[in-house]
Design a protein around this motif. Structure first.
Motif, PDB file in Angstrom:
ATOM      1  N   UNK A 120       0.814  -1.209   0.000  1.00 26.96           N
ATOM      2  CA  UNK A 120       0.000   0.000   0.000  1.00 26.96           C
ATOM      3  C   UNK A 120       0.853   1.268   0.000  1.00 26.96           C
ATOM      4  N   UNK A 121       0.282   2.309  -0.590  1.00 24.55           N
ATOM      5  CA  UNK A 121       0.867   3.642  -0.534  1.00 24.55           C
ATOM      6  C   UNK A 121      -0.101   4.554   0.200  1.00 24.55           C
ATOM      7  N   UNK A 122       0.353   5.061   1.345  1.00 24.95           N
ATOM      8  CA  UNK A 122      -0.422   6.021   2.131  1.00 24.95           C
ATOM      9  C   UNK A 122      -0.108   7.425   1.637  1.00 24.95           C
ATOM     10  N   UNK A 123      -1.123   8.131   1.194  1.00 24.25           N
ATOM     11  CA  UNK A 123      -0.943   9.478   0.662  1.00 24.25           C
ATOM     12  C   UNK A 123      -0.803  10.479   1.805  1.00 24.25           C
ATOM     13  N   UNK A 124       0.376  11.083   1.901  1.00 24.09           N
ATOM     14  CA  UNK A 124       0.640  12.030   2.995  1.00 24.09           C
ATOM     15  C   UNK A 124       0.041  13.402   2.719  1.00 24.09           C
ATOM     16  N   UNK A 155       8.210  14.109   0.864  1.00 27.53           N
ATOM     17  CA  UNK A 155       7.716  12.730   0.867  1.00 27.53           C
ATOM     18  C   UNK A 155       6.199  12.789   0.875  1.00 27.53           C
ATOM     19  N   UNK A 156       5.583  12.535  -0.266  1.00 27.58           N
ATOM     20  CA  UNK A 156       4.135  12.719  -0.394  1.00 27.58           C
ATOM     21  C   UNK A 156       3.364  11.404  -0.311  1.00 27.58           C
ATOM     22  N   UNK A 157       4.083  10.284  -0.303  1.00 28.37           N
ATOM     23  CA  UNK A 157       3.462   8.982  -0.122  1.00 28.37           C
ATOM     24  C   UNK A 157       4.382   8.065   0.656  1.00 28.37           C
ATOM     25  N   UNK A 158       3.810   7.232   1.530  1.00 28.22           N
ATOM     26  CA  UNK A 158       4.599   6.340   2.378  1.00 28.22           C
ATOM     27  C   UNK A 158       4.119   4.901   2.256  1.00 28.22           C
ATOM     28  N   UNK A 159       5.065   3.980   2.467  1.00 23.50           N
ATOM     29  CA  UNK A 159       4.772   2.551   2.465  1.00 23.50           C
ATOM     30  C   UNK A 159       5.467   1.907   3.658  1.00 23.50           C
ATOM     31  N   UNK A 169       7.865  10.694  -3.845  1.00 28.20           N
ATOM     32  CA  UNK A 169       8.460  11.971  -3.465  1.00 28.20           C
ATOM     33  C   UNK A 169       8.139  13.005  -4.541  1.00 28.20           C
ATOM     34  N   UNK A 170       8.125  14.263  -4.154  1.00 26.38           N
ATOM     35  CA  UNK A 170       7.808  15.315  -5.115  1.00 26.38           C
ATOM     36  C   UNK A 170       8.446  16.628  -4.685  1.00 26.38           C
TER      37      UNK A 170
END
Length: 199
Positions: A120-124, A155-159, A169-170
């Motif tokens: 999963x990717x959690x959207x930060x 860091x815009x998404x975490x796993x 990242x963005x």
């Protein structure tokens, strides 16, 4: 025109096939002269960080990539193509492109590596690359190293795998994804479409 960087080891076929679904023009960039006329860039990276950076430096791609990024051309790095955006990688103790401040580190030796399969990717944050993509969607990963950005806002998404790591990242016109969107089914295609068509 979307330029897809070919340095001799990238997973070009599946990326080109995925992007072609959107009806956008693509160009394979395998030499410096082919950077001309590019509106967006995709860097699908696989392999070893040190060897890839040596190759990019030797053929002059490192300078061209950074020049295009600095001129605000949208850039998408995939897997190793994301990791090389950072300052430094422990894989081969190598300096990278330095576009985004941070480091690339190996997973804990007690974990099974590579980290391979769906996760999963959690959207930060709300970012345009996630347009229409539900939070905690599954994407396909295969990697042994992970990214830590100096600026946590980049860091815009975490796993989660043994630890929480930045999987998206963005920074301004630059996006990096640790997973392979071209191998991630319709959700991955949606993310690619967001980049290729809507950004």
């Amino acid at each position: 025109m979307i330029g897809i960087i070919d340095y001799g080891a990238g997973n070009l076929h599946s990326v080109v096939k995925a992007v072609n679904r959107f009806g956008v023009k693509t160009k394979i960039i395998s030499e410096l002269s082919e950077f001309i006329g590019i509106d967006k860039i995709i860097f699908p990276g696989v392999g070893n960080a040190k060897k890839t950076m040596e190759l990019l430096n030797n053929i002059g791609f490192s300078i061209s990539i950074k020049d295009y990024i600095n001129s605000k051309v949208p850039f998408l790095g995939i897997c190793l193509g994301m990791q090389l955006l950072l300052d430094y990688s422990d894989e081969g103790d190598t300096g990278c492109l330095g576009v985004i401040k941070g480091n690339v580190s190996p997973f804990n030796q007690n974990l099974k590596v590579p980290h391979m399969g769906w996760n999963q990717v959690k959207q930060a944050v709300t970012h345009p690359v996630f347009r229409g993509i539900p939070d905690n969607s599954d994407f396909y990963f295969i990697h042994c190293f992970y990214v830590t950005t100096q600026e946590t806002s980049q860091a815009v998404g975490y796993t989660q795998y043994g630890r929480e790591f930045a999987s998206v990242i963005a920074k301004e016109n630059v996006i990096g994804v640790q997973f392979h969107p071209e191998k991630s089914g319709e959700i991955g295609i949606a993310l690619l479409e967001n980049y290729c068509v809507h950004l």
